[in-house]
Design a protein around this motif. Sequence first.
Motif, PDB file in Angstrom:
ATOM      1  N   THR A   1       1.906  26.564  -3.204  1.00 19.48           N
ATOM      2  CA  THR A   1       1.441  25.401  -2.744  1.00 19.48           C
ATOM      3  C   THR A   1       2.279  24.480  -3.387  1.00 19.48           C
ATOM      4  O   THR A   1       2.586  24.653  -4.709  1.00 19.48           O
ATOM      5  N   GLU A   2       2.124  22.989  -2.932  1.00 17.53           N
ATOM      6  CA  GLU A   2       2.876  21.897  -3.530  1.00 17.53           C
ATOM      7  C   GLU A   2       1.855  20.579  -3.309  1.00 17.53           C
ATOM      8  O   GLU A   2       1.083  20.557  -2.444  1.00 17.53           O
ATOM      9  N   LEU A   3       1.974  19.727  -4.317  1.00 14.82           N
ATOM     10  CA  LEU A   3       1.318  18.419  -4.524  1.00 14.82           C
ATOM     11  C   LEU A   3       2.222  17.758  -5.355  1.00 14.82           C
ATOM     12  O   LEU A   3       3.061  18.119  -6.135  1.00 14.82           O
ATOM     13  N   PRO A   4       2.056  16.322  -5.409  1.00 15.81           N
ATOM     14  CA  PRO A   4       2.654  15.424  -6.070  1.00 15.81           C
ATOM     15  C   PRO A   4       2.543  15.668  -7.555  1.00 15.81           C
ATOM     16  O   PRO A   4       1.734  16.573  -8.037  1.00 15.81           O
ATOM     17  N   PRO A   5       3.325  15.160  -8.838  1.00 17.26           N
ATOM     18  CA  PRO A   5       2.759  15.158  -9.813  1.00 17.26           C
ATOM     19  C   PRO A   5       1.656  14.813 -10.389  1.00 17.26           C
ATOM     20  O   PRO A   5       0.965  13.943  -9.596  1.00 17.26           O
ATOM     21  N   PRO A   6       1.162  15.388 -11.309  1.00 18.19           N
ATOM     22  CA  PRO A   6      -0.237  15.171 -11.823  1.00 18.19           C
ATOM     23  C   PRO A   6      -0.467  13.602 -12.260  1.00 18.19           C
ATOM     24  O   PRO A   6       0.549  12.924 -12.615  1.00 18.19           O
ATOM     25  N   GLY A   7      -1.690  13.459 -12.286  1.00 17.60           N
ATOM     26  CA  GLY A   7      -1.846  11.844 -12.507  1.00 17.60           C
ATOM     27  C   GLY A   7      -2.782  11.090 -11.561  1.00 17.60           C
ATOM     28  O   GLY A   7      -2.736  11.514 -10.171  1.00 17.60           O
ATOM     29  N   PRO A   8      -2.839   9.481 -11.936  1.00 21.38           N
ATOM     30  CA  PRO A   8      -3.518   9.066 -10.630  1.00 21.38           C
ATOM     31  C   PRO A   8      -2.473   8.413  -9.764  1.00 21.38           C
ATOM     32  O   PRO A   8      -1.346   8.023 -10.059  1.00 21.38           O
ATOM     33  N   TRP A   9      -2.832   8.235  -8.573  1.00 20.37           N
ATOM     34  CA  TRP A   9      -2.153   7.653  -7.226  1.00 20.37           C
ATOM     35  C   TRP A   9      -2.858   6.668  -6.725  1.00 20.37           C
ATOM     36  O   TRP A   9      -4.243   6.979  -6.338  1.00 20.37           O
ATOM     37  N   THR A  10      -2.539   5.494  -6.492  1.00 22.28           N
ATOM     38  CA  THR A  10      -3.363   4.424  -5.724  1.00 22.28           C
ATOM     39  C   THR A  10      -3.013   4.297  -4.234  1.00 22.28           C
ATOM     40  O   THR A  10      -1.776   3.937  -3.950  1.00 22.28           O
TER      41      THR A  10
ATOM     42  N   GLU B   1      -6.406  11.435  -7.518  1.00 21.35           N
ATOM     43  CA  GLU B   1      -6.087  12.031  -8.919  1.00 21.35           C
ATOM     44  C   GLU B   1      -5.686  13.431  -8.858  1.00 21.35           C
ATOM     45  O   GLU B   1      -6.450  14.507  -8.334  1.00 21.35           O
ATOM     46  N   ILE B   2      -4.423  13.707  -9.145  1.00 17.46           N
ATOM     47  CA  ILE B   2      -3.696  15.013  -9.067  1.00 17.46           C
ATOM     48  C   ILE B   2      -4.129  15.769 -10.530  1.00 17.46           C
ATOM     49  O   ILE B   2      -3.611  15.213 -11.371  1.00 17.46           O
TER      50      ILE B   2
ATOM     51  N   VAL C   1      -5.017  22.760  -9.791  1.00 20.54           N
ATOM     52  CA  VAL C   1      -4.856  21.886  -8.730  1.00 20.54           C
ATOM     53  C   VAL C   1      -6.057  21.656  -7.787  1.00 20.54           C
ATOM     54  O   VAL C   1      -6.392  20.541  -7.243  1.00 20.54           O
ATOM     55  N   ALA C   2      -6.839  22.785  -7.709  1.00 17.93           N
ATOM     56  CA  ALA C   2      -8.087  22.711  -7.001  1.00 17.93           C
ATOM     57  C   ALA C   2      -9.258  21.671  -7.495  1.00 17.93           C
ATOM     58  O   ALA C   2      -9.865  21.203  -6.681  1.00 17.93           O
ATOM     59  N   THR C   3      -8.920  20.904  -8.640  1.00 21.98           N
ATOM     60  CA  THR C   3      -9.938  19.963  -9.102  1.00 21.98           C
ATOM     61  C   THR C   3      -9.472  18.586  -9.067  1.00 21.98           C
ATOM     62  O   THR C   3     -10.161  17.786  -9.468  1.00 21.98           O
ATOM     63  N   SER C   4      -8.318  18.675  -8.462  1.00 21.08           N
ATOM     64  CA  SER C   4      -8.090  17.202  -8.029  1.00 21.08           C
ATOM     65  C   SER C   4      -8.987  16.416  -6.997  1.00 21.08           C
ATOM     66  O   SER C   4      -9.709  17.221  -6.441  1.00 21.08           O
ATOM     67  N   ARG C   5      -8.911  15.091  -7.160  1.00 18.05           N
ATOM     68  CA  ARG C   5     -10.074  14.349  -6.502  1.00 18.05           C
ATOM     69  C   ARG C   5      -9.428  13.317  -5.726  1.00 18.05           C
ATOM     70  O   ARG C   5      -8.193  12.674  -6.007  1.00 18.05           O
TER      71      ARG C   5
ATOM     72  N   GLN D   1       2.372   6.099  -7.372  1.00 21.18           N
ATOM     73  CA  GLN D   1       2.030   6.564  -8.830  1.00 21.18           C
ATOM     74  C   GLN D   1       1.260   5.560  -9.550  1.00 21.18           C
ATOM     75  O   GLN D   1       1.992   4.297  -9.869  1.00 21.18           O
ATOM     76  N   GLY D   2       0.185   5.837 -10.227  1.00 26.60           N
ATOM     77  CA  GLY D   2      -0.074   4.814 -11.189  1.00 26.60           C
ATOM     78  C   GLY D   2      -1.539   4.429 -11.049  1.00 26.60           C
ATOM     79  O   GLY D   2      -2.059   4.901  -9.834  1.00 26.60           O
ATOM     80  N   GLU D   3      -2.272   3.669 -11.710  1.00 27.57           N
ATOM     81  CA  GLU D   3      -3.622   3.182 -11.593  1.00 27.57           C
ATOM     82  C   GLU D   3      -3.762   1.942 -10.594  1.00 27.57           C
ATOM     83  O   GLU D   3      -4.799   1.614 -10.455  1.00 27.57           O
TER      84      GLU D   3
END
Length: 273
Positions: A89-98, A130-131, A136-140, A266-268
Amino acid sequence: MGLTAKIRTRDGWAVSHAVVTVTDMTGTQVLRAEADTDGAVHDTTTLTPGAYTVIVTAVGYAPAASSAIVTAAGRAEVGQVTLARQGGTELPPPGPWTIDPAHSSIGAVAQHLGISSVHGRFTDFAGRIEIAPDDVATSRVEATISAASIDTGNGMRDGHLKSPDFLDVETYPHITYRSTGVTPAGSDRWTVHGELTMHGVVRPVDLALAYLGTGADPWGGTRAAFRATVELRREDFAMNYNQVVQAGISAIGTTLKVELDIQAVQGESLPAV
């Protein structure tokens, strides 16, 4: 002298928490090195010339193994190693996305008179993704929509949709969605489990999500694109208005197909442009 390598995701992102292990032909570990923040490995340990096995691991990714030849100069250039997400499975890099409302859309389609469709959209919304870095399953994801921003291209119809017969925007000004979990549904597809609050009613709602990839924007930022769909029953949210026309056909269908085309930065926060 030593080992050099670059660890990347399928989309070319650095895997900064990767670990590279080198074993000789007997299976004995001769070197262990960690990637830096750019996903690069530079280790100066002198290796005896010959053939070795290089194993790259990182939490949340499937291990990758390859062969490497150490030259007479003691150098092993592994090159770029691409890691796939665990389970493919694929998703963007971890961290916050607005979520960027200016480059996103939340649309809805309802059947009209049993023969055609009426398309609408919400023009005022905001959200955050939030990745998770490890699981990854805990992303929000959280999103808030202004119910009064419904726009179907017809003022009279929009007024009716904002009335107590439907959204009742005076009493319930916001529609919210908060995820409770994420499960993979394919290499770039996910099911987002969550709760939708609309018209004062909270219901569990699952989104069928497709991750479309990432790319740079003209303002120096990085963006990720997603597409999600879901079908809702308006009766589930206490919107029971109905007008029956000839042959028992309802003027407005009881189901609503929601389509979300989301672009996130990507970012807050969003860039100042």
